[in-house]
Write an enzyme that holds these catalytic residues in place. Sequence first.
Site, PDB file in Angstrom:
ATOM      1  N   GLU A   1       0.873  -1.149   0.000  1.00 49.73           N
ATOM      2  CA  GLU A   1       0.000   0.000   0.000  1.00 49.73           C
ATOM      3  C   GLU A   1       0.925   1.217   0.000  1.00 49.73           C
ATOM      4  OE1 GLU A   1      -2.788  -0.039   3.292  1.00 49.73           O
ATOM      5  OE2 GLU A   1      -3.555   1.911   2.656  1.00 49.73           O
TER       6      GLU A   1
ATOM      7  N   ARG B   1       5.520 -13.823   9.140  1.00 54.04           N
ATOM      8  CA  ARG B   1       6.223 -12.576   8.833  1.00 54.04           C
ATOM      9  C   ARG B   1       7.623 -12.600   9.437  1.00 54.04           C
ATOM     10  NH1 ARG B   1       2.899  -8.674   9.274  1.00 54.04           N
ATOM     11  NH2 ARG B   1       4.306  -6.961   9.594  1.00 54.04           N
TER      12      ARG B   1
ATOM     13  N   LYS C   1       4.852   0.352  10.964  1.00 52.37           N
ATOM     14  CA  LYS C   1       4.928   1.645  10.254  1.00 52.37           C
ATOM     15  C   LYS C   1       4.618   2.801  11.200  1.00 52.37           C
ATOM     16  CE  LYS C   1       3.527   0.195   5.629  1.00 52.37           C
ATOM     17  NZ  LYS C   1       2.425   0.117   4.670  1.00 52.37           N
TER      18      LYS C   1
END
Length: 572
Positions: free
Chosen positions: A44, A279, A289
């Site tokens: 994104e 992950r 983030k």
Amino acid sequence: MSTVPVSNFLRNIIDADLASGAYAGRSDAAGLPLPTVITRFPPEPNGYLHIGHAKSICLNFGLARDYGGRCNMRFDDTNPTKEEQEYVDTILDSVRWLGFDWEQDGQSHLHYASDYFDQLYLMAEYLITNGHAYVDSQSAEDMAANRGSFSEPGKDSPFRSRPAAESLDLFRRMKAGEFADGQHIVRARIDMASPNMNLRDPAIYRIRHAHHHRTGDTWCIYPMYDFTHPISDALENISHSICTLEFQDHRPFYDWLLGHLAEGGFFTQALPHQYEFARLNVTYVITSKRKLKQLVDEGIVDGWDDPRMPTIVGMRRRGFTPAAIQQFCERTGVTKSDGWIDMSVFEGCQREDLDPKAPRAIAVLRPLKLIIDNFSVDDVIDCTSPVHPHFPERGLRNFPITRELWIEADDFMEVPSKGYFRLFPGNKVRLRYGYVVECTGCDKDEQGNVIAVHCTYFADSKSGTEGSANYKVKGNIHWVSTAHALQAEVRLFDRLFADPHPDAGGKDYKLALNPNAKEVVQAYLEPGMVAAQADEKFQFERHGYFVADCIDSQAGKPIFNRIVTLKDNWEK
Ligand code: ATP
Ligand code: MG
């Protein structure tokens, strides 16, 4: 450094699909054959990529490369208020820098979910028309309350049984801009009692009067991520849609959606499948983030490209190399269960990559003057050393030895501790590539600090001459001539956090910062370093690997960043 593929569960799945021909014989819109394996990297564009994304990039592009397939670069840009062109640009730059490319056979495989807005809209209309979706007009509070919980089933919305024609009319008016944000929402009609919360009539379209960085003001309704992602995969003929474990519960909706759309004739070839892997978590690193942004916004680091940041722009500036990052991602494998990879594995990959490549150089980071009292004031004697000790063909470096030198302050001790073999009164050491000297004493200032060390040298002991063999010394120290050295700023970087799990269990990660993660020193380097080019990497002997900073270095005035020390100083 060559990257040897290691088998993992994803490779096993692909091998099985190749054997069964699951994705064989597909063709694109123009009728041209498609590769069997098509993956995608779908960020994104709402921030900078970090080490975790590098894992996903290496995995998706790496599988495509190893199976002769293709990896699409796709921006999942369905959230107009958080996305910006600036992020698109830096993400593309980072992927390219890591060594991957979405151009293949003269075709670009760069896509944007926003390119599919028209198709996504038509598919939503189809689902509404056929009773698979409806417009819900509950307030946000009611909707949340009726969703239930993990232990309690949800409740049907009073609008759930609304006739398809009415929902369709409302949806068209949503698109036409007749309603305010949040007034209506389109939901898939699945099962409000499903134990999987993601199947309790998930939202697929919402009203958002917002400017989109690519489609401008064309739309005031935007598709939800969970609706857009599977459709984008299918439109791009993705075969293996690889994501992280937290999406496991989204997979039933992924399959539900594509199944219904295939029934409607939107997709005619083998559908993509979603596969989840654990992950990447690296010790001493945070990858959220939001938290990384806090570090930047609060000035705890000097921007997104601060060399202490785990962002790709930060790692690049630090001097970490694409080859080592690729090696790290390969070496750490792909698994189905979450775990932590030790930062030392990452640093080890860097050393392995840099050791054979980096030319050697001498840098005195914490200078102390050494005076060779029996060396003539006017003498300048040339010394040589290999550019790389294992590759003589790379040639020699030259630097002069003179009466006054800079040495490391900790290479002298007035009163030696046990096992100390370097300079102390009465002891002999070799000045690397130069002469053997014997320490005779030191000068001190009024406070008693050592400000210069004295020694005498043995003229027949020069390295590379026959006489040198007659001297057996235990200490071997580096030096630069005070009259010839290049003074340069050197930034000594280390791990940003001192705690291996800085944000585990809701801890305040700001309390885990490593106060020694950045130290700036004025160092003295061998004179040839004046020619160092931005981004050029070196091994400073006895210290570690360094890079000429690509932003702050100027011609003839390089500034260096420490990439990593020669040895792991963190090991317990
Ligand atoms: P957000 O919270 O904004 O969704 P994100 O880290 O998931 O953040 P995306 O841009 O959605 O960011 O991520 C792009 C891809 O990178 C996704 O497929 C995601 O699963 C993958 N990815 C992100 N972090 C990691 C990680 N730590 N390890 C492996 N893959 C990751
Ligand atoms: Mg995400």
